[in-house]
Motif scaffolding. Sequence first.
Motif, mmCIF file in Angstrom:
data_model
loop_
_atom_site.group_PDB
_atom_site.id
_atom_site.type_symbol
_atom_site.label_atom_id
_atom_site.label_comp_id
_atom_site.label_asym_id
_atom_site.label_seq_id
_atom_site.Cartn_x
_atom_site.Cartn_y
_atom_site.Cartn_z
ATOM 1 N N GLU A 62 0.766 -1.282 0.102
ATOM 2 C CA GLU A 62 -0.047 0.163 -0.146
ATOM 3 C C GLU A 62 0.938 1.311 0.163
ATOM 4 O O GLU A 62 0.484 2.103 -0.677
ATOM 5 N N GLN A 100 2.380 1.741 -3.378
ATOM 6 C CA GLN A 100 1.412 2.093 -4.322
ATOM 7 C C GLN A 100 1.018 3.643 -4.302
ATOM 8 O O GLN A 100 0.966 4.274 -4.878
ATOM 9 N N LEU A 101 0.872 4.011 -3.091
ATOM 10 C CA LEU A 101 0.870 5.658 -2.843
ATOM 11 C C LEU A 101 1.990 6.276 -3.203
ATOM 12 O O LEU A 101 2.006 7.492 -3.909
ATOM 13 N N ARG A 102 3.315 5.961 -2.975
ATOM 14 C CA ARG A 102 4.546 6.480 -3.643
ATOM 15 C C ARG A 102 4.527 6.401 -4.992
ATOM 16 O O ARG A 102 4.841 7.509 -5.805
ATOM 17 N N LEU A 103 4.104 5.387 -5.522
ATOM 18 C CA LEU A 103 3.910 5.266 -7.057
ATOM 19 C C LEU A 103 2.919 6.375 -7.730
ATOM 20 O O LEU A 103 3.050 7.082 -8.813
ATOM 21 N N ALA A 104 1.817 6.448 -7.032
ATOM 22 C CA ALA A 104 0.814 7.499 -7.476
ATOM 23 C C ALA A 104 1.337 8.588 -7.330
ATOM 24 O O ALA A 104 1.226 9.636 -8.296
ATOM 25 N N ALA A 105 1.942 9.196 -6.294
ATOM 26 C CA ALA A 105 2.533 10.484 -6.025
ATOM 27 C C ALA A 105 3.808 10.611 -7.233
ATOM 28 O O ALA A 105 3.775 11.819 -7.824
ATOM 29 N N ASP A 143 3.720 9.332 -10.168
ATOM 30 C CA ASP A 143 2.986 9.758 -11.524
ATOM 31 C C ASP A 143 2.389 10.915 -11.571
ATOM 32 O O ASP A 143 2.660 11.856 -12.480
ATOM 33 N N ARG A 144 1.849 11.596 -10.444
ATOM 34 C CA ARG A 144 1.412 12.845 -10.389
ATOM 35 C C ARG A 144 2.635 13.958 -10.605
ATOM 36 O O ARG A 144 2.393 14.787 -11.391
#
Length: 170
Positions: free
Chosen positions: A25, A28-33, A35-36
């Motif tokens: 989790e 995934q949060l780091r990956l989403a950040a 990506d942004r």
Amino acid sequence: ALATIAGLYAMNLRARVESLEARLEVAQLRLAAADRAMVDTRRVAFEMQSAMAVMAAGDLTRVDLQGAPAAPQAAGRALWSRQSGMVFAATNLPPLPAKQIYQVWVVVAGAAPVSAGLVAPDETGRGVAIFRTPIDVTGPVTVAVTIEPEGGVPAPTGAFYLTGKSVTGA
């Protein structure tokens, strides 16, 4: 004894799975950040390329803008190229009323004003934007700024806050 060992092993596996799920989790949060951040970086890079294209254009026109009676302390500059678009910067813009936005207009003699785009100043009254302007707009031009409803309007409805005419030999 075998049941106890199996129970302890199952509890250990469950704890490891929970730990791995928590780590997944976080990843995934780091990956989403990331990506942004990549999207933001690409946007900024595109804006800088657009600004450089305007400033390097052979048909560059400079428009110095002065504050109108609605905003006498405001000032700005537009660098406009028929082929490449517009770089717009303003200072000392008054704070916007709720649900309002500054709209930048390109005006050519004998034609209706054409919206270049919208700009929202920061808390100091500074607004910067890069616009793609319609290629059918020809110079010399006047640039004007009004306050309009969020989302903009097809023709100016508000008072002018900044206006200026093109300067030849920018």
